[in-house]
Design a protein around this motif. Structure first.
Motif, PDB file in Angstrom:
ATOM      1  N   GLU A  86     -12.426  -0.631  -2.697  1.00 39.08           N
ATOM      2  CA  GLU A  86     -13.643   0.141  -2.465  1.00 39.08           C
ATOM      3  C   GLU A  86     -14.459  -0.520  -1.361  1.00 39.08           C
ATOM      4  O   GLU A  86     -14.350  -1.728  -1.138  1.00 39.08           O
ATOM      5  CB  GLU A  86     -14.539   0.178  -3.707  1.00 39.08           C
ATOM      6  N   GLY A 210      -7.521  -0.618   5.767  1.00 40.04           N
ATOM      7  CA  GLY A 210      -8.374   0.339   5.076  1.00 40.04           C
ATOM      8  C   GLY A 210      -9.718   0.484   5.764  1.00 40.04           C
ATOM      9  O   GLY A 210     -10.271   1.585   5.862  1.00 40.04           O
ATOM     10  N   THR A 213      -9.553   2.968   8.622  1.00 37.82           N
ATOM     11  CA  THR A 213      -9.713   4.343   8.121  1.00 37.82           C
ATOM     12  C   THR A 213     -11.171   4.624   7.774  1.00 37.82           C
ATOM     13  O   THR A 213     -11.710   5.690   8.084  1.00 37.82           O
ATOM     14  CB  THR A 213      -8.825   4.559   6.884  1.00 37.82           C
ATOM     15  N   TYR A 214     -11.818   3.660   7.138  1.00 36.67           N
ATOM     16  CA  TYR A 214     -13.236   3.772   6.773  1.00 36.67           C
ATOM     17  C   TYR A 214     -14.101   3.935   8.022  1.00 36.67           C
ATOM     18  O   TYR A 214     -14.992   4.791   8.077  1.00 36.67           O
ATOM     19  CB  TYR A 214     -13.598   2.508   6.002  1.00 36.67           C
ATOM     20  N   THR A 217     -13.463   7.360   9.712  1.00 38.72           N
ATOM     21  CA  THR A 217     -14.115   8.402   8.923  1.00 38.72           C
ATOM     22  C   THR A 217     -15.619   8.409   9.170  1.00 38.72           C
ATOM     23  O   THR A 217     -16.227   9.461   9.397  1.00 38.72           O
ATOM     24  CB  THR A 217     -13.825   8.194   7.430  1.00 38.72           C
ATOM     25  N   GLY A 238     -16.723   4.649  -0.024  1.00 41.76           N
ATOM     26  CA  GLY A 238     -15.437   5.293  -0.229  1.00 41.76           C
ATOM     27  C   GLY A 238     -14.512   4.417  -1.045  1.00 41.76           C
ATOM     28  O   GLY A 238     -14.661   3.184  -1.085  1.00 41.76           O
ATOM     29  N   PHE A 240     -10.510   3.441  -1.608  1.00 46.45           N
ATOM     30  CA  PHE A 240      -9.195   3.517  -0.977  1.00 46.45           C
ATOM     31  C   PHE A 240      -8.145   3.844  -2.040  1.00 46.45           C
ATOM     32  O   PHE A 240      -8.060   3.172  -3.066  1.00 46.45           O
ATOM     33  CB  PHE A 240      -8.868   2.195  -0.294  1.00 46.45           C
ATOM     34  N   THR A 273      -6.303   9.318   1.136  1.00 47.75           N
ATOM     35  CA  THR A 273      -6.344   7.889   1.430  1.00 47.75           C
ATOM     36  C   THR A 273      -7.714   7.262   1.216  1.00 47.75           C
ATOM     37  O   THR A 273      -7.819   6.083   0.900  1.00 47.75           O
ATOM     38  CB  THR A 273      -5.865   7.631   2.870  1.00 47.75           C
ATOM     39  N   LEU A 274      -8.789   8.030   1.359  1.00 48.70           N
ATOM     40  CA  LEU A 274     -10.148   7.559   1.114  1.00 48.70           C
ATOM     41  C   LEU A 274     -10.835   8.628   0.276  1.00 48.70           C
ATOM     42  O   LEU A 274     -11.045   9.753   0.746  1.00 48.70           O
ATOM     43  CB  LEU A 274     -10.882   7.330   2.435  1.00 48.70           C
ATOM     44  N   GLY A 277     -15.874   9.860  -1.529  1.00 52.83           N
ATOM     45  CA  GLY A 277     -16.745   9.416  -0.469  1.00 52.83           C
ATOM     46  C   GLY A 277     -18.170   9.957  -0.584  1.00 52.83           C
ATOM     47  O   GLY A 277     -18.388  11.092  -1.020  1.00 52.83           O
TER      48      GLY A 277
END
Length: 282
Positions: A86, A210, A213-214, A217, A238, A240, A273-274, A277
């Motif tokens: 997280e 991760g 990706t965060y 996003t 978010g 993961f 994947t996330l 959120g």
């Protein structure tokens, strides 16, 4: 040695962390700023464009807070079995293009998830003058370290609104995305670059960070809901749920309710994947 349950409450710091405009620019490139249109996000990717002031993506604050200073020891285990679970970032003020801050980190919880242990840590960052700058919460899941009889931790019900999303945002990662991100993201974990290390963790090849990706996003959400203005961002959270392989396309579905958007990030292949959120903005 398994997970050290006595780590709860353990605090390190304070220590100071500094950053430069160039480091903020490199981070922005690592999370895809300017990749689709080099002229679209110049506030994130340049420091000398006429009539454009440099802005620092808020998620760079997670990098500054978590990849610096002394570590908190919470056990001895194969690091290939540790994955990010997280991430939450709360901004009290925008990050300047260049600066210093004081940081302190505390392990707040260790939860028993059966197949693994969930270790939660919070980091508080303030300006050198003592003014609150940011707060982060990060949890990691250590596979094979559960079953010690501890609490499982809170369970949160989450579901997006039962309607079509207000925004569907996409980004095509590149096969070299992790190699670029690791430089600006200050994360040289070989899980994201070394095939043998990734294989020990059960992955067919190195996976994307991760936090990359965060960050991707968050950048997409800031562009859509805040018009690219980072000073409007308040909180990003978010969980993961599945790895991303560099080269996969990310798709963010977002549902807005006032000044908060619920979101979920998936790969084009359909894997979430996330998840769960929350994005809060002014």
């Amino acid at each position: 040695m398994p997970i050290d349950l006595s780590a709860v409450g353990r605090t390190v710091g304070p220590w100071e962390q500094s950053w430069t405009p160039e480091e903020a620019l490199l981070y922005a490139l690592g999370v895809g700023a300017g990749a689709e249109d080099p002229l679209a996000e110049l506030a994130y990717t340049t420091e000398n464009t006429a009539e454009v002031d440099q802005q620092v993506l808020p998620t760079f604050g997670v990098v500054l807070a978590q990849f610096s200073g002394p570590g908190v020891d919470f056990g001895d285990f194969d690091p290939a079995l540790l994955v990010h679970a997280e991430q939450e970032l709360v901004l009290h003020r925008p990050l300047p293009a260049e600066g210093r801050m004081s940081l302190r980190r505390t392990v707040t919880d260790v939860f028993d998830k059966g197949k693994g242990a969930l270790v939660v840590a919070k980091t508080e960052g303030s300006t050198i003058n003592g003014e609150p700058l940011l707060s982060t919460m990060s949890s990691v899941f250590v596979r094979g370290q559960g079953g010690f009889g501890g609490e499982r931790g809170p369970s949160v019900d989450w579901a997006p609104p039962e309607r079509e999303p207000d925004a569907v945002l996409t980004f095509q990662t590149t096969p070299s995305q992790a190699l670029l991100y690791r430089l600006g993201g200050r994360d040289h974990n070989p899980l994201h670059s070394d095939p043998a290390f990734a294989g020990r963790g059960g992955f067919p090849r190195p996976i994307l960070h991760g936090l990359c990706t965060y960050g991707i996003t968050a950048r997409l959400l800031i562009g859509h809901f805040c018009g690219g203005e980072v000073d409007r961002v308040r909180r990003i959270y978010g969980r993961f749920t599945a790895p991303v392989l560099p080269g996969q396309e990310l798709i963010v579905h977002a549902w807005a309710e006032g000044n908060e958007a619920a979101f979920r990030t998936e790969t084009k292949e359909g894997g979430v994947t996330l998840d769960r959120g929350a994005f809060t903005f002014a």
